[in-house]
Design a protein around this motif. Structure first.
Motif, PDB file in Angstrom:
ATOM      1  N   TYR A   1      18.958  23.910   7.232  1.00  0.00           N
ATOM      2  CA  TYR A   1      17.569  23.880   7.615  1.00  0.00           C
ATOM      3  C   TYR A   1      17.724  24.771   9.078  1.00  0.00           C
ATOM      4  O   TYR A   1      16.901  25.157   9.537  1.00  0.00           O
ATOM      5  N   ASN A   2      18.966  24.526   9.821  1.00  0.00           N
ATOM      6  CA  ASN A   2      19.025  25.046  11.040  1.00  0.00           C
ATOM      7  C   ASN A   2      20.383  25.763  11.241  1.00  0.00           C
ATOM      8  O   ASN A   2      21.251  25.026  11.803  1.00  0.00           O
ATOM      9  N   ARG A   3      20.585  26.952  10.697  1.00  0.00           N
ATOM     10  CA  ARG A   3      22.025  27.541  10.862  1.00  0.00           C
ATOM     11  C   ARG A   3      22.696  27.608  12.356  1.00  0.00           C
ATOM     12  O   ARG A   3      23.581  27.509  12.739  1.00  0.00           O
ATOM     13  N   GLU A   4      21.675  27.790  13.341  1.00  0.00           N
ATOM     14  CA  GLU A   4      21.947  28.013  14.762  1.00  0.00           C
ATOM     15  C   GLU A   4      22.714  26.496  15.206  1.00  0.00           C
ATOM     16  O   GLU A   4      23.726  26.577  16.104  1.00  0.00           O
ATOM     17  N   ALA A   5      21.956  25.714  15.126  1.00  0.00           N
ATOM     18  CA  ALA A   5      22.333  24.163  15.514  1.00  0.00           C
ATOM     19  C   ALA A   5      23.474  23.655  14.793  1.00  0.00           C
ATOM     20  O   ALA A   5      24.476  23.177  15.372  1.00  0.00           O
ATOM     21  N   TYR A   6      23.585  24.026  13.386  1.00  0.00           N
ATOM     22  CA  TYR A   6      24.817  23.932  12.565  1.00  0.00           C
ATOM     23  C   TYR A   6      26.189  24.539  13.284  1.00  0.00           C
ATOM     24  O   TYR A   6      27.038  23.834  13.239  1.00  0.00           O
ATOM     25  N   GLN A   7      25.985  25.650  13.675  1.00  0.00           N
ATOM     26  CA  GLN A   7      27.073  26.395  14.115  1.00  0.00           C
ATOM     27  C   GLN A   7      27.538  25.862  15.638  1.00  0.00           C
ATOM     28  O   GLN A   7      28.750  25.534  15.783  1.00  0.00           O
ATOM     29  N   GLU A   8      26.440  25.358  16.423  1.00  0.00           N
ATOM     30  CA  GLU A   8      27.075  24.837  17.716  1.00  0.00           C
ATOM     31  C   GLU A   8      27.681  23.372  17.300  1.00  0.00           C
ATOM     32  O   GLU A   8      28.613  23.061  18.141  1.00  0.00           O
ATOM     33  N   LEU A   9      27.189  22.594  16.314  1.00  0.00           N
ATOM     34  CA  LEU A   9      27.843  21.386  16.023  1.00  0.00           C
ATOM     35  C   LEU A   9      29.125  21.599  15.593  1.00  0.00           C
ATOM     36  O   LEU A   9      30.096  20.888  15.738  1.00  0.00           O
ATOM     37  N   MET A  10      29.267  22.748  14.634  1.00  0.00           N
ATOM     38  CA  MET A  10      30.638  22.903  14.083  1.00  0.00           C
ATOM     39  C   MET A  10      31.697  23.251  15.272  1.00  0.00           C
ATOM     40  O   MET A  10      32.639  22.678  15.125  1.00  0.00           O
ATOM     41  N   GLU A  11      31.250  24.133  16.262  1.00  0.00           N
ATOM     42  CA  GLU A  11      32.109  24.495  17.173  1.00  0.00           C
ATOM     43  C   GLU A  11      32.476  23.334  18.066  1.00  0.00           C
ATOM     44  O   GLU A  11      33.552  23.062  18.442  1.00  0.00           O
ATOM     45  N   PHE A  12      31.343  22.483  18.302  1.00  0.00           N
ATOM     46  CA  PHE A  12      31.595  21.199  19.042  1.00  0.00           C
ATOM     47  C   PHE A  12      32.542  20.302  18.251  1.00  0.00           C
ATOM     48  O   PHE A  12      33.525  19.765  18.885  1.00  0.00           O
ATOM     49  N   LEU A  13      32.584  20.146  16.985  1.00  0.00           N
ATOM     50  CA  LEU A  13      33.418  19.259  16.260  1.00  0.00           C
ATOM     51  C   LEU A  13      34.968  19.927  16.117  1.00  0.00           C
ATOM     52  O   LEU A  13      35.972  19.184  16.274  1.00  0.00           O
ATOM     53  N   GLU A  14      35.051  21.104  16.365  1.00  0.00           N
ATOM     54  CA  GLU A  14      36.388  21.838  16.588  1.00  0.00           C
ATOM     55  C   GLU A  14      36.941  21.429  17.668  1.00  0.00           C
ATOM     56  O   GLU A  14      38.357  21.469  17.700  1.00  0.00           O
ATOM     57  N   ARG A  15      36.404  21.182  18.717  1.00  0.00           N
ATOM     58  CA  ARG A  15      36.866  20.776  20.081  1.00  0.00           C
ATOM     59  C   ARG A  15      37.058  19.373  20.389  1.00  0.00           C
ATOM     60  O   ARG A  15      37.786  19.021  21.304  1.00  0.00           O
TER      61      ARG A  15
ATOM     62  N   CYS B   1      29.743  11.173  20.803  1.00  0.00           N
ATOM     63  CA  CYS B   1      28.177  11.208  21.192  1.00  0.00           C
ATOM     64  C   CYS B   1      27.995  11.361  22.576  1.00  0.00           C
ATOM     65  O   CYS B   1      27.189  12.170  23.035  1.00  0.00           O
ATOM     66  N   GLU B   2      28.684  10.794  23.516  1.00  0.00           N
ATOM     67  CA  GLU B   2      28.749  10.802  24.860  1.00  0.00           C
ATOM     68  C   GLU B   2      29.073  12.147  25.351  1.00  0.00           C
ATOM     69  O   GLU B   2      28.207  12.924  26.048  1.00  0.00           O
ATOM     70  N   LYS B   3      30.144  12.740  24.851  1.00  0.00           N
ATOM     71  CA  LYS B   3      30.498  14.232  25.130  1.00  0.00           C
ATOM     72  C   LYS B   3      29.556  15.071  24.729  1.00  0.00           C
ATOM     73  O   LYS B   3      29.148  16.082  25.397  1.00  0.00           O
ATOM     74  N   LEU B   4      28.873  14.911  23.363  1.00  0.00           N
ATOM     75  CA  LEU B   4      28.126  15.732  22.749  1.00  0.00           C
ATOM     76  C   LEU B   4      26.607  15.754  23.704  1.00  0.00           C
ATOM     77  O   LEU B   4      26.028  16.703  23.850  1.00  0.00           O
ATOM     78  N   MET B   5      26.218  14.459  24.120  1.00  0.00           N
ATOM     79  CA  MET B   5      25.013  14.451  24.743  1.00  0.00           C
ATOM     80  C   MET B   5      25.239  15.232  26.228  1.00  0.00           C
ATOM     81  O   MET B   5      24.257  15.804  26.901  1.00  0.00           O
ATOM     82  N   ARG B   6      26.342  15.242  26.869  1.00  0.00           N
ATOM     83  CA  ARG B   6      26.420  15.998  27.917  1.00  0.00           C
ATOM     84  C   ARG B   6      26.814  17.549  28.143  1.00  0.00           C
ATOM     85  O   ARG B   6      26.834  18.400  28.986  1.00  0.00           O
ATOM     86  N   GLU B   7      26.925  17.964  26.700  1.00  0.00           N
ATOM     87  CA  GLU B   7      27.271  19.416  26.563  1.00  0.00           C
ATOM     88  C   GLU B   7      26.212  20.263  26.915  1.00  0.00           C
ATOM     89  O   GLU B   7      26.241  21.351  27.662  1.00  0.00           O
ATOM     90  N   SER B   8      24.771  20.090  26.404  1.00  0.00           N
ATOM     91  CA  SER B   8      23.614  20.727  26.851  1.00  0.00           C
ATOM     92  C   SER B   8      22.483  20.024  26.309  1.00  0.00           C
ATOM     93  O   SER B   8      22.607  19.068  25.480  1.00  0.00           O
ATOM     94  N   PRO B   9      21.258  20.455  26.603  1.00  0.00           N
ATOM     95  CA  PRO B   9      19.980  19.825  26.125  1.00  0.00           C
ATOM     96  C   PRO B   9      20.051  20.006  24.523  1.00  0.00           C
ATOM     97  O   PRO B   9      19.418  19.118  24.000  1.00  0.00           O
TER      98      PRO B   9
END
Length: 166
Positions: free
Chosen positions: A78-92, A102-110
């Motif tokens: 449903y949201n390819r852009e958010a999917y890509q952002e989450l996948m990039e975050f998961l790689e790191r 979740c703490e790191k994810l919350m502080r990454e960006s809005p």
């Protein structure tokens, strides 16, 4: 007081009764709190936490892992852009500790904060509504019994073959 009955947490009485059949034996009386040997459950030495607490911590991280997988699958459709952002975050970032993730994810960006909130919502809902606790218990018990039986059977076969070869 009958000395054959000792009540927990009571102080021993040193008066004798005329109806007492056995002599006074002070070593039969409990003078301190009950020990672990009187408990009906096994004492498990460890690191200051119970095995159940350790298992709960592992399950908590597992629910986070499941929630991430669910959210990734939803975003992929449903949201390819958010999917890509989450996948990039998961790689790191590692999923080993769900709360730190979740703490790191919350502080990454809005935008990432919204993803983290969604993951926390999904892990909570999965734990409360979808996880089959009774099935976990029966599967764990079944697997333990099967594994123990297989190990014991293999050991008996190994030792009986050694005995036959002598």
């Amino acid at each position: 007081m009958d000395f054959s009955t000792v009540l927990p947490f009571s102080r021993p009485s040193f008066s004798t009764s005329a109806t007492q059949a056995q002599p006074f034996k002070p070593w039969n009386h409990r003078t301190s709190l009950p020990t672990r040997s009187l408990c009906h459950k096994m004492y498990v030495p460890g690191y200051g936490v119970s095995p159940e607490k350790r298992a709960a911590n592992h399950l908590h991280d597992f629910f986070n892992f499941i929630a991430v997988k669910i959210v990734v699958a939803q975003l992929q459709r449903y949201n390819r852009e958010a999917y890509q952002e989450l996948m990039e975050f998961l790689e790191r970032n590692s999923l080993n500790d769900g709360d730190k993730f979740c703490e790191k994810l919350m502080r990454e960006s809005p935008r990432h904060k919204k993803l983290a909130l969604r993951i926390m919502e999904v892990r909570s809902a999965y734990c409360k509504d979808d996880f089959e606790w009774e099935h976990l218990s029966s599967l764990s018990s079944k697997m333990m019994n099967e594994y123990n039986t297989r190990l014991m059977r293999d050991y008996v076969l190994e030792t009986s073959c050694l005995e036959q070869g002598k």
